[in-house]
Design a protein around this motif. Structure first.
Motif, PDB file in Angstrom:
ATOM      1  N   ALA A  23      26.168  45.759  31.845  1.00  0.00           N
ATOM      2  CA  ALA A  23      27.043  46.930  31.873  1.00  0.00           C
ATOM      3  C   ALA A  23      28.265  46.688  32.746  1.00  0.00           C
ATOM      4  N   ALA A  24      28.111  45.894  33.800  1.00  0.00           N
ATOM      5  CA  ALA A  24      29.243  45.583  34.670  1.00  0.00           C
ATOM      6  C   ALA A  24      30.234  44.650  33.971  1.00  0.00           C
ATOM      7  N   VAL A  25      29.715  43.718  33.172  1.00  0.00           N
ATOM      8  CA  VAL A  25      30.586  42.783  32.455  1.00  0.00           C
ATOM      9  C   VAL A  25      31.345  43.509  31.348  1.00  0.00           C
ATOM     10  N   ASP A  26      30.662  44.405  30.627  1.00  0.00           N
ATOM     11  CA  ASP A  26      31.312  45.144  29.536  1.00  0.00           C
ATOM     12  C   ASP A  26      30.895  46.610  29.585  1.00  0.00           C
ATOM     13  N   PRO A  27      31.684  47.458  30.240  1.00  0.00           N
ATOM     14  CA  PRO A  27      31.355  48.891  30.316  1.00  0.00           C
ATOM     15  C   PRO A  27      31.252  49.559  28.944  1.00  0.00           C
ATOM     16  N   ALA A  28      31.864  48.961  27.913  1.00  0.00           N
ATOM     17  CA  ALA A  28      31.805  49.537  26.573  1.00  0.00           C
ATOM     18  C   ALA A  28      30.393  49.518  26.000  1.00  0.00           C
ATOM     19  N   VAL A  29      29.474  48.795  26.644  1.00  0.00           N
ATOM     20  CA  VAL A  29      28.074  48.802  26.209  1.00  0.00           C
ATOM     21  C   VAL A  29      27.517  50.219  26.220  1.00  0.00           C
ATOM     22  N   ARG A 247      29.916  34.752  39.083  1.00  0.00           N
ATOM     23  CA  ARG A 247      29.374  34.685  37.724  1.00  0.00           C
ATOM     24  C   ARG A 247      29.798  35.908  36.908  1.00  0.00           C
ATOM     25  N   ILE A 248      29.755  37.089  37.520  1.00  0.00           N
ATOM     26  CA  ILE A 248      30.143  38.306  36.811  1.00  0.00           C
ATOM     27  C   ILE A 248      31.636  38.304  36.520  1.00  0.00           C
ATOM     28  N   VAL A 249      32.445  37.923  37.502  1.00  0.00           N
ATOM     29  CA  VAL A 249      33.899  37.874  37.307  1.00  0.00           C
ATOM     30  C   VAL A 249      34.252  36.871  36.206  1.00  0.00           C
ATOM     31  N   ALA A 250      33.594  35.713  36.217  1.00  0.00           N
ATOM     32  CA  ALA A 250      33.845  34.712  35.176  1.00  0.00           C
ATOM     33  C   ALA A 250      33.459  35.252  33.801  1.00  0.00           C
ATOM     34  N   ALA A 251      32.341  35.990  33.736  1.00  0.00           N
ATOM     35  CA  ALA A 251      31.911  36.574  32.457  1.00  0.00           C
ATOM     36  C   ALA A 251      32.897  37.621  31.972  1.00  0.00           C
ATOM     37  N   GLN A 252      33.442  38.424  32.890  1.00  0.00           N
ATOM     38  CA  GLN A 252      34.437  39.423  32.503  1.00  0.00           C
ATOM     39  C   GLN A 252      35.680  38.767  31.915  1.00  0.00           C
ATOM     40  N   GLY A 253      36.058  37.617  32.455  1.00  0.00           N
ATOM     41  CA  GLY A 253      37.214  36.910  31.935  1.00  0.00           C
ATOM     42  C   GLY A 253      36.940  36.147  30.649  1.00  0.00           C
ATOM     43  N   HIS A 254      35.677  35.793  30.440  1.00  0.00           N
ATOM     44  CA  HIS A 254      35.297  34.940  29.306  1.00  0.00           C
ATOM     45  C   HIS A 254      34.881  35.735  28.079  1.00  0.00           C
TER      46      HIS A 254
END
Length: 356
Positions: A23-29, A247-254
């Protein structure tokens, strides 16, 4: 600021921590519903995740904490951003907000109302923002969400669906952003959620009291160490927190570059048809969740394994009740996964062991 227990120091509850990270990586979930016993780390995990995330840049003086890099002009009543050139807009960094919505809260407290103090002392008609304004770009946490009053549920559903709050009352006409990740927790034995509210949550997980002595001992040991000397405990886990944040920041960018093959799309649809879920929200959530998990894994594309790992949390709460099937929804999803995707290979990960 009061010290917060580190997210990386949580013991067990891998499904819950994984769902919160997604949910933190993609709030649209669409947020996370956490059901289970009291004292199993639900609220601790939510606050720990918010403190784990990097601070966000907000417009100086904006009651909604809007992003100065997006758009121009005021985002809502009381926002100081000017029209046109935004180069002079002042801003600062602040932690991701976590707002508690208590039981018994009034409608005015949730959406905001007329600022009576200014109206009485200065004769000015001004808007006093509510909890939805404070939660913008953060988390709205509702403990015992299944006991929330119906009219408050309606307000939350409207805000969650539109991403904004509209207030029309007492001569006020206000519209402001309220984009938040909705996190709810509760005990199913105390009552069921309204179907509309249940469907609004993208993910649902169940947590229970650990049944292994070693796990219970480790939970108590870490919590006791944190309460006796919070600073030393935080220092001890600083490297793990830093790595998890990266890891979370990298996932948000990726996540924007993660591909979803046609095979995965077809299997997601087949899985939802096998379970008889209503509408297409199940497929959409499955794909968004799988993509976020793939981003956390730094994978270039979503695989059937990602689909398998997220299907229980994305679909279990969307099933119709079957009076002829006494097994739980989790078991029904498991059977459908085996039917559509085949049994899991020996040694394949059943869920991400990201933390704990």
């Amino acid at each position: 600021m009061k010290p917060t227990f580190p997210f990386s120091a949580l013991v067990g509850q891998q499904e819950m921590t994984q769902a919160l990270m997604i949910a933190a990586v993609d709030p649209a979930v669409g947020g996370v519903l956490i059901l289970g016993d009291r004292g199993t780390g639900k609220s601790t995990a939510v606050r720990a995740l918010a403190r784990l995330l990097p601070e966000v840049r907000v417009t100086e003086g904006c009651p909604y904490g809007c992003d100065p890099a997006k758009g121009s002009g005021p985002c809502g009543e009381g926002c100081p951003r000017p029209e046109g050139d935004q180069s002079e807009v002042k801003s600062h960094m602040k932690p991701v907000p976590v707002v508690d919505l208590p039981l018994g809260v009034t409608e005015d407290r949730v959406v905001g109302a007329l600022d009576l103090e200014r109206a009485l002392t200065k004769g000015e008609k001004a808007f006093e923002p509510g909890l939805l304004a404070r939660a913008n770009r953060g988390f709205l946490y509702i403990d015992e969400v299944n006991l929330l009053e119906d009219h408050i549920v309606d307000l939350l559903l409207d805000a969650a669906a539109s991403g904004e709050t509209v207030v029309e009352r007492e001569g006020l006409s206000v519209r402001h952003p309220s984009k938040f990740v909705l996190i709810g927790s509760g005990n199913p034995e105390e009552g069921d959620l309204r179907p509309q509210m249940l469907d609004r949550f993208g993910l649902s997980v169940e947590v229970g009291t650990p049944g292994e002595i070693a796990t219970r001992v480790e939970v108590v040991r870490r919590r006791d160490a944190f309460e006796r000397d919070p600073e030393a405990f935080l220092d001890r886990w600083a490297d793990e927190e830093k790595a998890l944040r990266a890891r979370i920041v990298a996932a948000q960018g990726h996540i924007g570059s993660v591909q979803v093959p046609d095979e995965v799309l077809a299997k997601a649809a087949e899985l939802c048809m096998e379970l008889g879920t209503d509408g297409l929200r199940g497929e959409l959530t499955l794909i968004r969740t799988s993509r976020a998990l793939a981003a956390l894994d730094a994978a270039p594309a979503v695989t059937l394994d990602h689909l398998r790992r997220v299907a229980p949390m994305a679909l279990a709460h969307r099933l119709r009740r079957d009076p002829l099937d006494e097994t739980g929804s989790g078991a029904r999803v498991g059977r459908a996964i085996d039917t559509v995707l085949g049994p899991a290979a020996a040694g394949a990960p059943g869920s991400a062991q990201a933390v704990g």
